[in-house]
Design an enzyme around this catalytic site. Structure first.
Site, mmCIF file in Angstrom:
data_model
loop_
_atom_site.group_PDB
_atom_site.id
_atom_site.type_symbol
_atom_site.label_atom_id
_atom_site.label_comp_id
_atom_site.label_asym_id
_atom_site.label_seq_id
_atom_site.Cartn_x
_atom_site.Cartn_y
_atom_site.Cartn_z
ATOM 1 N N GLY A 101 38.653 38.922 46.550
ATOM 2 C CA GLY A 101 37.351 39.310 46.412
ATOM 3 C C GLY A 101 36.710 38.727 48.516
ATOM 4 N N SER A 102 35.497 38.545 47.287
ATOM 5 C CA SER A 102 34.954 38.489 48.890
ATOM 6 C C SER A 102 35.205 37.070 49.236
ATOM 7 C CB SER A 102 33.235 38.326 48.846
ATOM 8 O OG SER A 102 32.727 39.539 48.867
#
Length: 484
Positions: A218-219
């Site tokens: 993810g981020s």
């Protein structure tokens, strides 16, 4: 001598030579691999006839051998076994040694390692009873306990490093198991427990920090994308990026939105620093497409993607996809598509930033000591690589501070200390809630701990949960234990 007898003699000689060669090959060449084969009962039984070395944390044994009243002479015992299972692994009369230090450092613990040859020789000369050496770990018991408490009953993993040395301070995988159940000398109960653990869909015997089914980051991967952007020379922390509420992915009919479905700044514009602070998907997708997959892949490789690391347990290499088209590159730049990582890899990225751009080789063994706790060998800190410049590391540190001060990582803040961090909400399987991440380090001005934490399936909080709401406060508990 007539011809038939002569031929029979030649055949008999050839058969004798074949048997001699085969026996020699087995005794000399194959012997080490046969001895090491899992389930080799002769070797396993012989190993229980002498005292196996202990596994130590902060000077206290978390795995030790005690005398038993049966043919095996010694039995393995684990103190707080469930807490340390990802670290110790198991020692079993049925299944051998594995899952952690028990397997990776078996030669040292059993006393058979080549590094202990002169110790064994001295024992023979002095008449001292042969025994294995003790393995002292780098684990900090307070941080280990805090990480386990932060995860609770939720599926996930947490790993913490000393960014200056690479020492592993905590390694927790949830759910876990108690290796004491596999150390029993009741073979029937051991077999039943083994079957039960391996049939469990939650995979309690998998060390999620370094192996198993790797996670989409993810981020948290935006740290890699940011590093690639700063290292390219085309971008600074103040560079302006497009940050609309949503963008249409090229060559597709799909759109990529921000988590809050809002633009990342006035007139759909944002700075690189603010984009990281609020985790702006649209800005980073466009940034990734501009950089291109080659620069992203090269930066990921510099951080250790694709590289085998041993703690001494083998760490499954993290991976960054190749041969991507433009929309796939956009998704990979925000840690989606086919990017897959271990929590250790993400912790190593934060540790590298905390250490001014120098990546230290992670290690779990501090010392090997004898029964008198005299040090036989020590692990010295070792530089693994330098993935980014000190200037890039300094810029990333400041940007990560902003994430905790004003952005998605506010709930990771610790009173009296500056924390640097990054959240990540990773949608791997779209039928489930996202995996929730936090990674970072503290204190930002003189880092003592770098960590990565992941909670699977939304941390059981529901499909709309974001990492800043669940993973960040869990990380805060670990920071508190390390700093207080």
């Amino acid at each position: 001598m007539n011809t038939p007898i002569r031929k029979l003699g030649v055949v008999a000689s050839m058969l004798f030579c074949a048997v001699l060669v085969a026996a020699s090959y087995i005794q000399v060449v194959q012997a080490p691999s046969l001895d090491a084969r899992a389930g080799n009962s002769r070797v396993i039984n012989d190993g229980y006839k002498k005292e196996r070395g202990s596994i130590l944390v902060d000077g206290k044994a978390i795995a030790t051998s005690v005398k038993s009243d049966d043919k095996y002479v010694y039995q393995r015992q684990y103190s707080n076994g469930s807490l340390y299972a990802p670290v110790t692994g198991y020692n079993s009369i049925v299944y051998g040694n594995g899952g952690g230090i028990e397997g990776a450092s078996d030669g040292v613990l059993s006393g058979t390692s080549d590094s202990l040859f002169y110790r064994r020789l001295a024992d023979v000369v002095t008449g001292k009873k042969p025994a294995g050496a003790n393995v002292e770990l780098t684990i900090n018991p307070k941080i280990q306990a805090a990480a386990a408490k932060a995860l609770g009953n939720r599926r996930g993993a947490a790993v913490a490093l000393d960014p200056k040395t690479g020492a592993v301070l905590a390694m927790v995988s949830s759910p876990t198991y108690d290796p004491s159940a596999l150390a029993s000398h009741d073979t029937t109960s051991v077999v039943n427990m083994w079957k039960q653990l391996n049939a469990d869909s939650t995979q309690p015997m998998v060390n999620r920090t370094i192996s198993g089914n790797l996670y989409p980051p993810g981020s948290t991967f935006k740290l890699v994308t940011t590093a690639a952007a700063l290292e390219s020379g085309k971008y600074t922390p103040e560079s302006t990026l497009n940050g609309p509420a949503t963008i249409r992915l090229p060559q597709t009919t799909h759109s990529l939105p921000n988590d809050n479905h809002l633009p990342c700044g006035d007139n759909d514009k944002t700075s690189l620093t603010h984009a990281l602070e609020i985790s702006c998907n649209t800005a980073y997708a466009e940034l990734g497409m501009d950089l291109g997959q080659d620069k992203l892949a090269a930066q990921a490789k510099k951080f250790g993607f694709g590289q085998v690391v041993r703690l001494p347990m083998r760490v499954t290499p993290s991976s960054f996809p190749s041969d991507m088209n433009t929309p796939q590159t956009a998704m990979a730049s925000i840690g989606q598509y086919d990017v897959r990582v271990t929590p250790l890899q993400i912790a190593m990225i934060s540790a590298t930033i905390a250490n001014g751009g120098t990546q230290m080789e992670p290690h779990l063994v501090k010392n090997v000591v004898d029964s008198d706790l005299d040090v036989i060998s020590s692990t010295d800190p070792k530089i693994m690589s330098k993935p980014i410049s000190s200037d890039t590391a300094g810029s990333l540190k400041t940007m990560m501070e902003a994430v905790v001060n004003n952005g998605t990582g506010k709930l990771a803040a610790v009173d009296g200390y500056q924390v640097a961090g990054k959240t990540g909400t990773a949608q791997g399987d779209t039928s489930k809630a996202a995996d929730l991440w936090f990674t970072g380090f503290a204190p930002a001005n003189d880092p003592k701990i770098a960590l990565a934490l992941v909670l699977e399936n939304g941390g059981d909080q529901g499909v709309e949960t974001l990492a800043g709401e669940v993973a960040a406060p869990a990380a805060q508990q670990i920071f508190e234990a390390a700093l207080r």
